[in-house]
Motif scaffolding. Sequence first.
Motif, PDB file in Angstrom:
ATOM      1  N   ARG A 132       0.856  -1.211  -0.140  1.00  0.00           N
ATOM      2  CA  ARG A 132      -0.114  -0.116  -0.033  1.00  0.00           C
ATOM      3  C   ARG A 132       0.852   1.222   0.037  1.00  0.00           C
ATOM      4  O   ARG A 132       1.706   1.485   0.775  1.00  0.00           O
ATOM      5  N   PHE A 133       0.826   1.860  -1.018  1.00  0.00           N
ATOM      6  CA  PHE A 133       1.469   3.234  -1.150  1.00  0.00           C
ATOM      7  C   PHE A 133       0.743   4.488  -0.829  1.00  0.00           C
ATOM      8  O   PHE A 133      -0.491   4.671  -1.234  1.00  0.00           O
ATOM      9  N   PRO A 134       1.452   5.677  -0.471  1.00  0.00           N
ATOM     10  CA  PRO A 134       0.848   6.939  -0.325  1.00  0.00           C
ATOM     11  C   PRO A 134       0.404   7.648  -1.626  1.00  0.00           C
ATOM     12  O   PRO A 134       1.097   7.199  -2.767  1.00  0.00           O
ATOM     13  N   THR A 135      -0.404   8.373  -1.748  1.00  0.00           N
ATOM     14  CA  THR A 135      -0.463   9.268  -2.813  1.00  0.00           C
ATOM     15  C   THR A 135       0.439  10.238  -2.747  1.00  0.00           C
ATOM     16  O   THR A 135       0.967  10.681  -3.978  1.00  0.00           O
ATOM     17  N   LEU A 136       0.929  10.997  -1.820  1.00  0.00           N
ATOM     18  CA  LEU A 136       1.898  11.920  -1.840  1.00  0.00           C
ATOM     19  C   LEU A 136       3.326  11.095  -2.237  1.00  0.00           C
ATOM     20  O   LEU A 136       3.330   9.816  -1.785  1.00  0.00           O
ATOM     21  N   PRO A 192       7.627  12.225  -2.126  1.00  0.00           N
ATOM     22  CA  PRO A 192       8.494  13.269  -1.914  1.00  0.00           C
ATOM     23  C   PRO A 192       9.071  13.986  -3.196  1.00  0.00           C
ATOM     24  O   PRO A 192       9.574  13.302  -4.016  1.00  0.00           O
ATOM     25  N   SER A 214       2.296  17.304 -10.626  1.00  0.00           N
ATOM     26  CA  SER A 214       1.270  17.949  -9.724  1.00  0.00           C
ATOM     27  C   SER A 214       1.735  18.110  -8.232  1.00  0.00           C
ATOM     28  O   SER A 214       2.754  17.054  -7.824  1.00  0.00           O
ATOM     29  N   ALA A 249       1.983  19.352  -4.224  1.00  0.00           N
ATOM     30  CA  ALA A 249       1.080  19.324  -2.832  1.00  0.00           C
ATOM     31  C   ALA A 249       1.605  20.528  -1.974  1.00  0.00           C
ATOM     32  O   ALA A 249       2.918  20.432  -1.679  1.00  0.00           O
ATOM     33  N   MET A 271       6.475  18.052  -1.421  1.00  0.00           N
ATOM     34  CA  MET A 271       5.894  16.844  -1.615  1.00  0.00           C
ATOM     35  C   MET A 271       5.205  17.011  -3.098  1.00  0.00           C
ATOM     36  O   MET A 271       4.577  18.230  -3.399  1.00  0.00           O
ATOM     37  N   LEU A 322       2.303  14.807  -5.999  1.00  0.00           N
ATOM     38  CA  LEU A 322       1.421  13.761  -6.191  1.00  0.00           C
ATOM     39  C   LEU A 322       1.760  12.654  -7.032  1.00  0.00           C
ATOM     40  O   LEU A 322       2.297  12.830  -8.237  1.00  0.00           O
ATOM     41  N   HIS A 332       7.044   3.929  -5.736  1.00  0.00           N
ATOM     42  CA  HIS A 332       7.198   4.000  -4.228  1.00  0.00           C
ATOM     43  C   HIS A 332       7.902   2.675  -3.549  1.00  0.00           C
ATOM     44  O   HIS A 332       8.670   2.382  -2.891  1.00  0.00           O
ATOM     45  N   ASN A 337      -3.512   5.869  -6.481  1.00  0.00           N
ATOM     46  CA  ASN A 337      -4.202   7.280  -7.025  1.00  0.00           C
ATOM     47  C   ASN A 337      -2.916   7.714  -7.982  1.00  0.00           C
ATOM     48  O   ASN A 337      -1.826   7.859  -7.236  1.00  0.00           O
ATOM     49  N   PHE A 347      -1.634  10.776 -10.861  1.00  0.00           N
ATOM     50  CA  PHE A 347      -2.015  12.229 -11.271  1.00  0.00           C
ATOM     51  C   PHE A 347      -0.991  12.553 -12.492  1.00  0.00           C
ATOM     52  O   PHE A 347       0.225  12.361 -12.505  1.00  0.00           O
ATOM     53  N   ASN A 379      -6.571  12.837 -12.365  1.00  0.00           N
ATOM     54  CA  ASN A 379      -6.420  11.950 -11.054  1.00  0.00           C
ATOM     55  C   ASN A 379      -7.197  10.677 -11.297  1.00  0.00           C
ATOM     56  O   ASN A 379      -8.408  10.680 -11.651  1.00  0.00           O
ATOM     57  N   THR A 428      -6.702   6.053 -11.360  1.00  0.00           N
ATOM     58  CA  THR A 428      -6.347   4.813 -10.617  1.00  0.00           C
ATOM     59  C   THR A 428      -5.571   3.846 -11.504  1.00  0.00           C
ATOM     60  O   THR A 428      -6.151   3.421 -12.374  1.00  0.00           O
ATOM     61  N   GLU A 454       8.437   7.800   4.004  1.00  0.00           N
ATOM     62  CA  GLU A 454       9.008   8.455   2.724  1.00  0.00           C
ATOM     63  C   GLU A 454       9.279   9.985   3.264  1.00  0.00           C
ATOM     64  O   GLU A 454      10.047  10.722   2.736  1.00  0.00           O
ATOM     65  N   PHE A 489       4.022   7.114   4.670  1.00  0.00           N
ATOM     66  CA  PHE A 489       4.589   5.893   4.968  1.00  0.00           C
ATOM     67  C   PHE A 489       4.177   4.925   3.565  1.00  0.00           C
ATOM     68  O   PHE A 489       2.744   5.111   3.301  1.00  0.00           O
ATOM     69  N   ALA A 490       4.962   4.203   3.193  1.00  0.00           N
ATOM     70  CA  ALA A 490       4.638   2.937   2.375  1.00  0.00           C
ATOM     71  C   ALA A 490       4.718   1.684   3.272  1.00  0.00           C
ATOM     72  O   ALA A 490       5.381   1.569   4.452  1.00  0.00           O
ATOM     73  N   MET A 491       3.688   0.878   2.929  1.00  0.00           N
ATOM     74  CA  MET A 491       3.489  -0.395   3.724  1.00  0.00           C
ATOM     75  C   MET A 491       3.366  -1.735   2.842  1.00  0.00           C
ATOM     76  O   MET A 491       2.896  -1.761   1.954  1.00  0.00           O
ATOM     77  N   SER A 517      -0.654  -4.358   4.455  1.00  0.00           N
ATOM     78  CA  SER A 517      -1.677  -4.617   3.464  1.00  0.00           C
ATOM     79  C   SER A 517      -2.691  -5.752   3.729  1.00  0.00           C
ATOM     80  O   SER A 517      -3.775  -5.466   3.523  1.00  0.00           O
ATOM     81  N   PHE A 565      -3.401  21.545  -0.662  1.00  0.00           N
ATOM     82  CA  PHE A 565      -3.655  22.023  -2.008  1.00  0.00           C
ATOM     83  C   PHE A 565      -2.898  21.404  -2.976  1.00  0.00           C
ATOM     84  O   PHE A 565      -1.732  20.837  -2.802  1.00  0.00           O
ATOM     85  N   ALA A 566      -3.264  21.396  -4.006  1.00  0.00           N
ATOM     86  CA  ALA A 566      -2.673  20.743  -5.252  1.00  0.00           C
ATOM     87  C   ALA A 566      -2.726  21.739  -6.251  1.00  0.00           C
ATOM     88  O   ALA A 566      -3.282  22.835  -6.587  1.00  0.00           O
ATOM     89  N   THR A 567      -1.353  21.899  -7.080  1.00  0.00           N
ATOM     90  CA  THR A 567      -1.240  22.644  -8.077  1.00  0.00           C
ATOM     91  C   THR A 567      -0.374  21.906  -8.997  1.00  0.00           C
ATOM     92  O   THR A 567       0.093  20.854  -8.965  1.00  0.00           O
ATOM     93  N   ASN A 589      -8.597   8.289  -0.496  1.00  0.00           N
ATOM     94  CA  ASN A 589      -7.466   8.727   0.044  1.00  0.00           C
ATOM     95  C   ASN A 589      -7.820  10.184   0.845  1.00  0.00           C
ATOM     96  O   ASN A 589      -8.582  10.926   0.095  1.00  0.00           O
ATOM     97  N   ASN A 611      -1.674  11.703   4.920  1.00  0.00           N
ATOM     98  CA  ASN A 611      -2.008  11.025   3.985  1.00  0.00           C
ATOM     99  C   ASN A 611      -2.678   9.647   4.299  1.00  0.00           C
ATOM    100  O   ASN A 611      -1.768   8.886   4.510  1.00  0.00           O
TER     101      ASN A 611
END
Lengths: 400, 400
Positions: A146-150, A152, A170, A172, A208, A210, A217, A239, A241, A256, A258, B111, B116-118, B123, B171-173, B239, B256
Motif C-alpha cells: 500500500r503506497f501513499p498518494t503523496l 517526496p 502535480s 502538494a 511533496m 502527487l 514507491h 491514485n 496524477f 486524477n 487509479t 517517505e 509511509f509505504a506499507m 496490506s 492544496f494541489a497545483t 485517500n 495522507n
Amino acid sequence: MTDFQIEIVPELTIPPFLVGEVKSKLAYLDEHIRQGEVAPAGDRILLVLDLEPDPALRSSLESKVQRVVTALVKGAFKPKVQVLEDCLDRPVTYGRDPLPELLERGEVSQEANGVFAMGPLLSRLINYFEGRFLGLADSFAARPYRFPTLIPARYMDRVNYFSAFPHSLSFATHLRTDLDVIDEFASHATCGEHGLSTPMESFSQIEMMLSPAVCYHLYFALADKTLPGGQVVATAVGNCFRFESSNLASLERLWNFTMREVIFVGAKDFVMQNRETARQRMKDTFQEIGLAYKVESANDPFFIGEFRKQAAFQSAFQLKYEIRARLPFKDSTLAVGSYNYHQDFFGRRLNISLPDGSPAHTGCVAFGLERIAFAFLAQFGLDPQGWPAAVRQAMNPEES
Amino acid sequence: MTDFQIEIVPELTIPPFLVGEVKSKLAYLDEHIRQGEVAPAGDRILLVLDLEPDPALRSSLESKVQRVVTALVKGAFKPKVQVLEDCLDRPVTYGRDPLPELLERGEVSQEANGVFAMGPLLSRLINYFEGRFLGLADSFAARPYRFPTLIPARYMDRVNYFSAFPHSLSFATHLRTDLDVIDEFASHATCGEHGLSTPMESFSQIEMMLSPAVCYHLYFALADKTLPGGQVVATAVGNCFRFESSNLASLERLWNFTMREVIFVGAKDFVMQNRETARQRMKDTFQEIGLAYKVESANDPFFIGEFRKQAAFQSAFQLKYEIRARLPFKDSTLAVGSYNYHQDFFGRRLNISLPDGSPAHTGCVAFGLERIAFAFLAQFGLDPQGWPAAVRQAMNPEES
C-alpha cells in the motif's frame, strides 16, 4: 466567452507520426491558449486564445510554437511500431460516447476538468476489472503493498522526473505554519473563477508531489539495499496524477486516476520473462472479457526537451507496449494499460542491488482502471444485459 | 541541529480538558516552532525553536500564544463526555510500539513526515479490515461509489471548510502552463532540505485541494437536486489528507491516509437510526476481532477561531462519537473511526432536498484503515500466530 484564433505556419512541416505529439504539447505553451490544433498535413497550427492577442503575445506564441516544433521534428525519424496483438476487430455492440448518458443518469459527475466522481455502475465494473488484475497478481504470488498518494519531490528529482515530465507534474502544499497566514486565510480566502484569491506566498515551499505512478514507491522502499532473495514480485493499486492542461477530456484523460500495477524486480531475464508471461495471461483474460484492443510498442509522453531522444530509445529497445482498447464512437483507440521494462535504470539510480552486486532490473504491468471501464462501456454500452457473458455473470452471481 | 527553547506563561490557565487542544495548535503558530508542549497544570507553555529567537520573534511568539490560549480557553466549559461502549479492558497480548519493528523488517518505510509505504503484513491486515467494513456496507445494501482524491477549492469553500479547518488543508497545483516556466523548471529545479528551489510564482493559482474526507464528494454529487427515492446509503474508500505539521507522528497521525465510509442521506430518523444500527453491528465485529476500545462523544479538530463554538455545538448535540482503540505501549487511545451526524448542514448548504422539499440530513460512519491496523498491531503484535482467531483464520484460509 469570445474566442480568438491565430494561425502559425511551422518552419518545419510536422510529419504525420508527430502530429498528435505536437498537438498535445501546445496546451503547455502559454496560459492564454485554450485549445491548439495541428492541420493533418502538418503545415499549419491553429491556437484558440482566451483574449485578443497584442503584437507582443503574438510574437511570443509564434516563437514558442517554432521552438516546440523544431525540438520535436528536427532529426526525428518514424518509430517502427511493433504490433504484438491485434484484436481490434473483435465484435462490439455499442457505438456511442458513453459519457453523456453516464452524466445524465447521475452515474458520473464532473467536479472539475479531468476530475470525476463515479456511481455504482462504474464502481462495480471497476471492481470487476480489479478482480481480474488481482487474479493476474495472484498468479505470480505477488506481495501486496500500500503506497501513499503523496511522494517526496526529492524522490522524483532522483529519478530524473523533473526533466522528463515537468509539464504533467502535480505538487502538494499547505498554508505556511504561521498563525497570521492561517487566520488571514480562514477569514478572507475566497474562490473565484481562476481559483483561490490567496497569494502564492501564503503557501509553504513545496516538498511533496502527487504520485504519477505506483511503482516508484516500491523502488524507493527497496533503495540502497541488496534485494532479499534476488527478486520481488509486488502489486499495488494507487491514485496517480498527470496534469494535462486543456488536453484533459472526458474519462479518457483524467488528472486524477487509479492504476493497478504488478511489479517485477530482479535479474534481466526474470523481469523480461515475467512481463511476457503477464502479457500472455492478460491475452486470455481480454478474450474472455471480449475487449476489442491491440498491443503495440509505444513511448511515454516525454516533454519537449527529452522527447526525441527518450522516445526513440524506448522504441528501439522495446521498453514499452501499450494495450490500446478500441473506442468505436470516435474510431480511435485509448491506452488502458502497458507492459513496461525499465532495464536497470532504477536499479542503478537507487542502488537496488542483486545478490551478485549488479543493479536490479525492473518492469511493471500497469492498468488504468477508469480508462478500461470507460473503453468497455464504449464497446458494450451501459446496459449489463448487453455485456459479454464473463463480465455479466461475474457481476450478477445469481444469474446462471 | 541545535534547539532553542522559550517558556511562555499564558494569561489564562489552561484547564486539563483543553491541554491537548492547545498543544496541537502550537504547531501552527510559527514556522520556527519545532515542537510545543503545555505543562500538565496548564500554567506554562514550552516552545522548541529551530533558531535562537531575537526580541522581535520572542514578542511575536508570546503574542500568538496568548491569542490562541485566550481564544480556546476564555469562556470554555468542560464538555460532558458520553461513553457509549467501554471495552478498553479486553485482554491484549502486546505492549510495545509496533513501529520500530515494522521499520526494521521493511514492512513499513517512511517517505516523509506523515507519509509511509506499507508492505505485505499491513496490506493484508488492512484488506481484512476493509472486508469487515464492506460487510457493514453490504448489510445496508450500500451503493458503491468511487471518488477522486482532488476536490475543487470552491467545493470546500461552499461547506465552510476554510474557516473551520484552514490549518490542516492540503492544496494541489501544477506548473503554470507556460513553456518558459516549464523549461526553466525542467533544466534547473532542485530539491533541497526545505523543498523545491522553484519560486512559488512558477506554480499555477490554486484551484484544487486534496480531499480531507470521503463523504463530501457524495454530497456534491447530490447537490441542487431532489434526492431520488428520498434516501441514499452509499459507501466509498478514499485517500484523505490532513496536514498536521509537527503533530504528524508514526502511523497514528498521517498526512495522507485512507478512509472507508458508509454514508447515509435522507430524513433525520433514517440517518440517526442507521448510524445507531451501524454502531451496534460494529460492536459485534469489534468483539469478534478482539479489539480493546471505547466509543465516546467527541468533536472535530476545529481551528482556533471556530473551536469553542463548534466543538461545544457538536458535543451538545451528540453529533460525533469516536471509536478509540487502546494503545497499550503508551497507555493511551487512538481514534480509529467515528459515527457522525451532520444534521441538515449539507442538505441546506448544497440544496439536497427530500421529496417533501425539506433539506436532507446526512451522517456517516468512517474508519481510518492505517490507524485501525496500527492499533491492532499495538494490541496483538506482528506475529499472526498471536492474533485473535477471527483475524488469523480469515487471513489464512487454509488454517482450521
